[in-house]
Write an enzyme that holds these catalytic residues in place. Structure first.
Site, mmCIF file in Angstrom:
data_model
loop_
_atom_site.group_PDB
_atom_site.id
_atom_site.type_symbol
_atom_site.label_atom_id
_atom_site.label_comp_id
_atom_site.label_asym_id
_atom_site.label_seq_id
_atom_site.Cartn_x
_atom_site.Cartn_y
_atom_site.Cartn_z
ATOM 1 C CB SER A 32 -0.942 0.011 1.208
ATOM 2 O OG SER A 32 -0.215 0.024 2.422
ATOM 3 C CG HIS A 49 -3.933 -1.888 -1.000
ATOM 4 N ND1 HIS A 49 -4.470 -0.619 -0.930
ATOM 5 C CD2 HIS A 49 -3.563 -2.205 0.264
ATOM 6 C CE1 HIS A 49 -4.408 -0.182 0.310
ATOM 7 N NE2 HIS A 49 -3.863 -1.130 1.060
ATOM 8 C CE LYS A 66 -7.040 -1.237 1.812
ATOM 9 N NZ LYS A 66 -7.748 -1.836 2.959
#
Length: 407
Positions: free
Chosen positions: A199, A227, A257
């Site tokens: 990240s 991610h 996310k």
């Protein structure tokens, strides 16, 4: 009598003295642009600033304000309820949860999936439930992986970031130690854990080489796709992009996310999921994921699979990376996360402030979150940014960079 409490005021003063004190700046909505309020402590925030473009969110596909995703959440709230009301082992298991898990398992190419109340809980719960003897962990793995290793009381061997040769060397050394001690390596359970997309650096783990090393030593592989979920092949992650579903025993990810919701998940074999349902304390002793969150994530996954959102995101990533590098900025990573590395923490903060003054939000990331000398602005475009938005972001970087003397 001695005061055996905690000197919180001194802690805060130390943070302020070291320029490490953080503050909350509320925004009116989660989208590609919004109005931000100044930090207000316990007072109600006041939205007085100009509207700003947001290039710092993990809402990669821009689906938090997508009508289809919002409608799915509304329908779940109306028909199922706003909260699960209990642990899923009691009365908090609903058809909405099962629909989400079926879709996740289909995308991840596994027997089953299990939704947790957060990504943090999914990592901690899974590692502690497995009780590995030894964990081989990338040095830049997420804090939830690190905490999971600590709580599992596992011996943790840290290998160099995204370095399969370092991992292999550590596996061989551990096997040699076992042999010299008169033990069979198979007497220990070994787990290799890595993020797929990191990240803060935007780097992508060499998963194929990691699987090669794991198979040579009989270790299991756990990949955190927080991610990456929703952004790669068929709405999957890096595991799907590289066709490694049969070689990665545990696939973990988040719903908060690209899937525009809240929560986490683990995907794997029937046996793995049954063990987690029974042994993962972070699952057993947590109220189930709220049904609207589960429904929103399920619909977002559908949109990720069957729309052009992923293609729009990657086009914006390419445009932004090319523009920043052409100006002379150093941009790390191989993913949708674009760390613009400045080095000095004060330079990074000054650059971020200059960009913010031009109504673009891309905060500075500085130690201790990242190592000394690598302070950066973490830039993350969304699929819903249009071409003019990307150009405005680039122009803000150019003007602020020239003003601060970084260009």
């Amino acid at each position: 009598m001695a005061d055996r409490g905690f000197d919180l005021k001194a802690r805060i003063e130390t943070l302020e003295a070291n320029d490490l004190k953080r503050a909350l700046s509320p925004v009116d909505r989660v989208a590609e642009r919004g109005y931000f309020a100044e930090p207000s402590g316990s007072e109600l925030p006041v939205l007085e600033a100009a509207e700003a473009l947001v290039f710092a969110s993990n809402n990669y596909l821009g689906l938090t304000d997508d009508q289809r995703v919002q409608d799915a959440a509304r329908q779940a709230a109306a028909t199922v309820g706003t909260g699960a009301g209990a642990s899923r082992l009691v009365t908090g298991d609903t058809m909405v949860h099962r629909d989400l898990e079926r879709a996740l398992a289909e995308v991840k190419g596994t027997d089953r999936a299990l939704a947790f109340s957060s990504g943090y809980a999914a990592n901690v719960g899974t590692i502690t439930a497995l009780e590995p003897d030894v964990v081989f962990s990338d040095e830049l793995n997420h804090a939830s992986i690190i905490d999971g290793c600590r709580l599992a009381d596992a011996e943790t061997v840290v290998y160099d970031h995204c370095d399969a040769a370092s991992l292999r060397s550590n596996l061989e050394e551990r096997a040699d130690r076992a042999t010299q001690a008169g033990r069979e390596p198979a007497d220990e359970s070994w787990l290799i854990v890595t993020d797929s997309v990191f990240s803060m650096d935007g780097t992508v783990a060499p998963l194929r080489a990691i699987c090669d090393a794991a198979e040579e030593h009989g270790a299991w592989v756990m990949v955190d796709e927080a991610h990456a979920t929703g952004l790669y092949a068929n709405g999957g992650g890096v595991v799907q992009a590289e066709g490694l579903e049969e070689r990665v025993q545990i696939q973990m990810g988040t719903l908060s996310k690209a899937l525009a919701s809240q929560g986490g998940y683990v995907a794997g074999s029937d046996e793995l999921i049954e063990c987690l349902i029974n042994d993962a304390r972070a699952f057993v002793f947590s109220t189930g994921l709220a049904p609207p969150a589960a429904a929103a994530a399920s619909e977002a996954l559908h949109v990720a699979r069957h729309s052009d959102a992923r293609e729009k995101l990657w086009a914006n990533v390419t445009h932004l990376r090319d523009g920043l590098e052409s100006m002379g900025f150093e941009v790390w990573g191989d993913s949708q996360i674009l760390p613009v590395v400045v080095g000095d923490r004060m330079d990074a903060m000054t650059l971020a402030e200059g960009i913010c003054e031009r109504d673009v939000v891309a905060p500075a990331i500085r130690p201790p979150t990242v190592p000394e000398g690598t302070s950066r602005l973490r830039v993350a475009p969304m699929a819903t940014h249009d071409r003019d938005d990307v150009i405005d972001c680039l122009e803000a970087f150019r003007a602020a960079g020239e003003e601060t003397g970084l260009l």
